[in-house]
Write a protein that holds these residues in place. Structure first.
Motif, PDB file in Angstrom:
ATOM      1  N   GLY A 111      46.184  45.972  42.005  1.00 30.14           N
ATOM      2  CA  GLY A 111      46.081  46.943  43.085  1.00 30.14           C
ATOM      3  C   GLY A 111      45.641  48.302  42.581  1.00 30.14           C
ATOM      4  O   GLY A 111      44.843  48.996  43.227  1.00 30.14           O
ATOM      5  N   ILE A 112      46.130  48.690  41.404  1.00 30.20           N
ATOM      6  CA  ILE A 112      45.708  49.955  40.804  1.00 30.20           C
ATOM      7  C   ILE A 112      44.219  49.913  40.477  1.00 30.20           C
ATOM      8  O   ILE A 112      43.478  50.865  40.755  1.00 30.20           O
ATOM      9  CB  ILE A 112      46.538  50.233  39.537  1.00 30.20           C
ATOM     10  CG1 ILE A 112      47.991  50.551  39.921  1.00 30.20           C
ATOM     11  CG2 ILE A 112      45.938  51.379  38.729  1.00 30.20           C
ATOM     12  CD1 ILE A 112      48.930  50.661  38.747  1.00 30.20           C
ATOM     13  N   LEU A 155      43.715  41.582  43.477  1.00 23.43           N
ATOM     14  CA  LEU A 155      42.722  41.165  42.487  1.00 23.43           C
ATOM     15  C   LEU A 155      41.361  40.997  43.130  1.00 23.43           C
ATOM     16  O   LEU A 155      40.341  41.503  42.620  1.00 23.43           O
ATOM     17  CB  LEU A 155      43.159  39.846  41.833  1.00 23.43           C
ATOM     18  CG  LEU A 155      42.135  39.179  40.908  1.00 23.43           C
ATOM     19  CD1 LEU A 155      41.783  40.077  39.740  1.00 23.43           C
ATOM     20  CD2 LEU A 155      42.657  37.825  40.420  1.00 23.43           C
ATOM     21  N   PHE A 156      41.315  40.311  44.255  1.00 25.62           N
ATOM     22  CA  PHE A 156      40.037  40.067  44.915  1.00 25.62           C
ATOM     23  C   PHE A 156      39.383  41.363  45.366  1.00 25.62           C
ATOM     24  O   PHE A 156      38.184  41.580  45.151  1.00 25.62           O
ATOM     25  CB  PHE A 156      40.241  39.133  46.109  1.00 25.62           C
ATOM     26  CG  PHE A 156      38.981  38.847  46.876  1.00 25.62           C
ATOM     27  CD1 PHE A 156      37.948  38.136  46.294  1.00 25.62           C
ATOM     28  CD2 PHE A 156      38.824  39.304  48.179  1.00 25.62           C
ATOM     29  CE1 PHE A 156      36.781  37.874  46.997  1.00 25.62           C
ATOM     30  CE2 PHE A 156      37.668  39.040  48.880  1.00 25.62           C
ATOM     31  CZ  PHE A 156      36.635  38.329  48.287  1.00 25.62           C
ATOM     32  N   THR A 157      40.169  42.251  45.973  1.00 24.96           N
ATOM     33  CA  THR A 157      39.604  43.516  46.449  1.00 24.96           C
ATOM     34  C   THR A 157      39.089  44.346  45.287  1.00 24.96           C
ATOM     35  O   THR A 157      38.048  45.016  45.397  1.00 24.96           O
ATOM     36  CB  THR A 157      40.635  44.313  47.256  1.00 24.96           C
ATOM     37  OG1 THR A 157      41.163  43.489  48.302  1.00 24.96           O
ATOM     38  CG2 THR A 157      40.009  45.565  47.866  1.00 24.96           C
ATOM     39  N   GLY A 158      39.795  44.323  44.160  1.00 24.71           N
ATOM     40  CA  GLY A 158      39.329  45.053  42.992  1.00 24.71           C
ATOM     41  C   GLY A 158      37.998  44.537  42.492  1.00 24.71           C
ATOM     42  O   GLY A 158      37.084  45.322  42.174  1.00 24.71           O
ATOM     43  N   LEU A 159      37.864  43.224  42.418  1.00 26.10           N
ATOM     44  CA  LEU A 159      36.593  42.634  41.978  1.00 26.10           C
ATOM     45  C   LEU A 159      35.479  42.953  42.969  1.00 26.10           C
ATOM     46  O   LEU A 159      34.345  43.253  42.569  1.00 26.10           O
ATOM     47  CB  LEU A 159      36.752  41.118  41.818  1.00 26.10           C
ATOM     48  CG  LEU A 159      37.675  40.665  40.679  1.00 26.10           C
ATOM     49  CD1 LEU A 159      37.950  39.167  40.778  1.00 26.10           C
ATOM     50  CD2 LEU A 159      37.058  41.001  39.324  1.00 26.10           C
ATOM     51  N   VAL A 160      35.794  42.910  44.252  1.00 23.11           N
ATOM     52  CA  VAL A 160      34.806  43.249  45.280  1.00 23.11           C
ATOM     53  C   VAL A 160      34.364  44.697  45.138  1.00 23.11           C
ATOM     54  O   VAL A 160      33.159  45.008  45.149  1.00 23.11           O
ATOM     55  CB  VAL A 160      35.388  43.000  46.689  1.00 23.11           C
ATOM     56  CG1 VAL A 160      34.510  43.656  47.752  1.00 23.11           C
ATOM     57  CG2 VAL A 160      35.510  41.515  46.968  1.00 23.11           C
ATOM     58  N   ALA A 161      35.342  45.598  45.010  1.00 21.52           N
ATOM     59  CA  ALA A 161      35.019  47.025  44.960  1.00 21.52           C
ATOM     60  C   ALA A 161      34.134  47.348  43.758  1.00 21.52           C
ATOM     61  O   ALA A 161      33.112  48.039  43.894  1.00 21.52           O
ATOM     62  CB  ALA A 161      36.311  47.846  44.904  1.00 21.52           C
ATOM     63  N   TRP A 162      34.500  46.841  42.593  1.00 14.39           N
ATOM     64  CA  TRP A 162      33.713  47.157  41.402  1.00 14.39           C
ATOM     65  C   TRP A 162      32.367  46.449  41.404  1.00 14.39           C
ATOM     66  O   TRP A 162      31.375  46.965  40.888  1.00 14.39           O
ATOM     67  CB  TRP A 162      34.504  46.839  40.145  1.00 14.39           C
ATOM     68  CG  TRP A 162      35.571  47.861  39.878  1.00 14.39           C
ATOM     69  CD1 TRP A 162      36.927  47.700  39.961  1.00 14.39           C
ATOM     70  CD2 TRP A 162      35.361  49.233  39.522  1.00 14.39           C
ATOM     71  NE1 TRP A 162      37.575  48.876  39.669  1.00 14.39           N
ATOM     72  CE2 TRP A 162      36.638  49.834  39.393  1.00 14.39           C
ATOM     73  CE3 TRP A 162      34.227  50.018  39.298  1.00 14.39           C
ATOM     74  CZ2 TRP A 162      36.796  51.177  39.046  1.00 14.39           C
ATOM     75  CZ3 TRP A 162      34.388  51.346  38.952  1.00 14.39           C
ATOM     76  CH2 TRP A 162      35.663  51.916  38.825  1.00 14.39           C
TER      77      TRP A 162
END
Length: 374
Positions: A111-112, A155-162
């Motif tokens: 999340g961070i 985890l998924f949102t982090g991968l999407v964002a980056w």
């Protein structure tokens, strides 16, 4: 694509700090209610889907779809993608408390990372203030409880964002590689595959950036397709993954009839609070998608958000999960974040305080009163 504003450490730390602070407040409220019911906070954060992931860590994947006494196919852990439990398996031996605790810790750390990525996208598209507020708004969405649970959304949102940030910066190989990893995390990665694939196709047609868009386009779908192929191989059937989804979990897609029929029923009969909130979130998401599409933002963000909204709207199973499936579609919040960025500080404090209170209260409801997966 818009020219990037510098993504500085100070702004990113502000975004991450705001995300952590808001999630900590919501989690503290949940902890207080849990203590009043003699319930463990970790037990609440490790329930429902988190239990499935913990069992994958400790027992591995099923070798076949379970069959009930009447011959019907039962839910199987083959529906859950492998990257998150794989990371949890690496962390589990280092931490006390078992795989469930490790899953919660991994989710918080992811999340961070996701908040940092969301800030990077918001800063690239608008400015630092918008980036910080974008991360803050994401932290207090109605279903943001799962950002503190052993779920894959962080985890998924982090991968999407980056991946989207890399795409906007024309770092093609990084965008494709991160999309590949997202495809090993959730089936919703299909939306990111479409966004990265279309951007790569446009670059190839325009003969921009040489061989790199080709690599991005080739990498993007490999994670998603690879896991689908692996499940098919494990079950000895090319359509194995679709049997898992359609027959074992009763999840499919239609023309939106299920969503419309369920929403209509909510107006004519008494239903649980979670279903009303889900209907409201889906309706707001559709409105925000229109705003995003008419705003001056890079089109890959609109494509990604639009496909996620479509996957949620046209899904024919588990109506209550639609709002949670929309969590990774953080670009929908860009118009709101940009509007708040122009507001006075007092307005910002009041809005975030109200949203945090609502998110915390609804999180308690989902964790304690709602019997199903949040």
């Amino acid at each position: 694509m818009l020219r990037s504003a510098p993504t500085d450490r100070r702004g990113m730390l502000c975004a991450v700090g705001l995300f952590v602070a808001l999630r900590a407040v919501c989690t503290a409220v949940l902890a207080a209610f849990a203590a009043g019911r003699d319930t463990s906070l970790l037990a609440l954060l490790g329930r429902s889907d988190a239990i499935w992931y913990a069992r994958i860590v400790t027992r591995g994947y099923d070798h076949a779809i379970p069959v009930g006494p009447d011959g019907t196919l039962l839910p199987t852990n083959l529906a859950f993608f492998p990257l998150f439990p794989g990371i949890v398996a690496l962390v589990d031996p280092v931490l006390p408390g078992g795989a469930g605790t490790a899953g919660v810790v991994v989710a918080w750390l992811c999340g961070i990372g996701a908040a940092a990525g969301i800030y990077a996208v918001g800063t690239h598209v608008r400015d630092r203030r918008t980036g910080v507020l974008l991360a803050g708004l994401w932290a207090v969405l109605p279903h943001s409880l799962v950002l503190s649970m052993g779920y894959t959304e962080p985890l998924f949102t982090g991968l999407v964002a980056w991946s989207l940030w890399a795409l906007l910066r024309r770092h093609w190989v990084a965008a494709g590689a991160l999309c590949l990893l997202a495809g090993l995390t959730r089936p919703t990665a299909a939306a990111l595959v479409v966004a990265v694939g279309l951007a790569a196709l446009v670059a190839v047609v325009r003969r921009e950036d040489g061989w790199r868009p080709w690599v991005a386009g080739a990498l993007a779908p490999l994670g998603l397709l690879g896991y689908v192929a692996w499940v098919g191989h494990r079950l000895g059937s090319a359509d194995g993954y679709f049997r898992v989804q359609n027959d074992a979990w009763r999840m499919s897609y239609d023309a939106g009839g299920t969503t419309l029929a369920t929403t209509r029923d909510l107006l004519t009969r008494e239903s649980p609070l979670a279903l009303y909130v889900t209907a409201a979130v889906v309706l707001v998401a559709l409105g925000l998608l229109v705003l995003l599409a008419t705003d001056r933002v890079p089109w890959p963000l609109v494509v990604f958000a639009g496909v996620v909204v479509a996957l949620s709207f046209f899904g024919a199973g588990y109506y209550q999960a639609k709002a949670r499936l929309l969590l990774p579609a953080f670009p929908l919040l860009l118009p709101v974040a940009a509007g708040l960025a122009a507001a006075r500080r007092t307005t910002l404090v009041v809005v975030l305080a109200v949203l945090t209170a609502l998110s915390a209260g609804y999180g308690v409801y989902l964790a304690i009163a709602w019997p199903y997966s949040p």
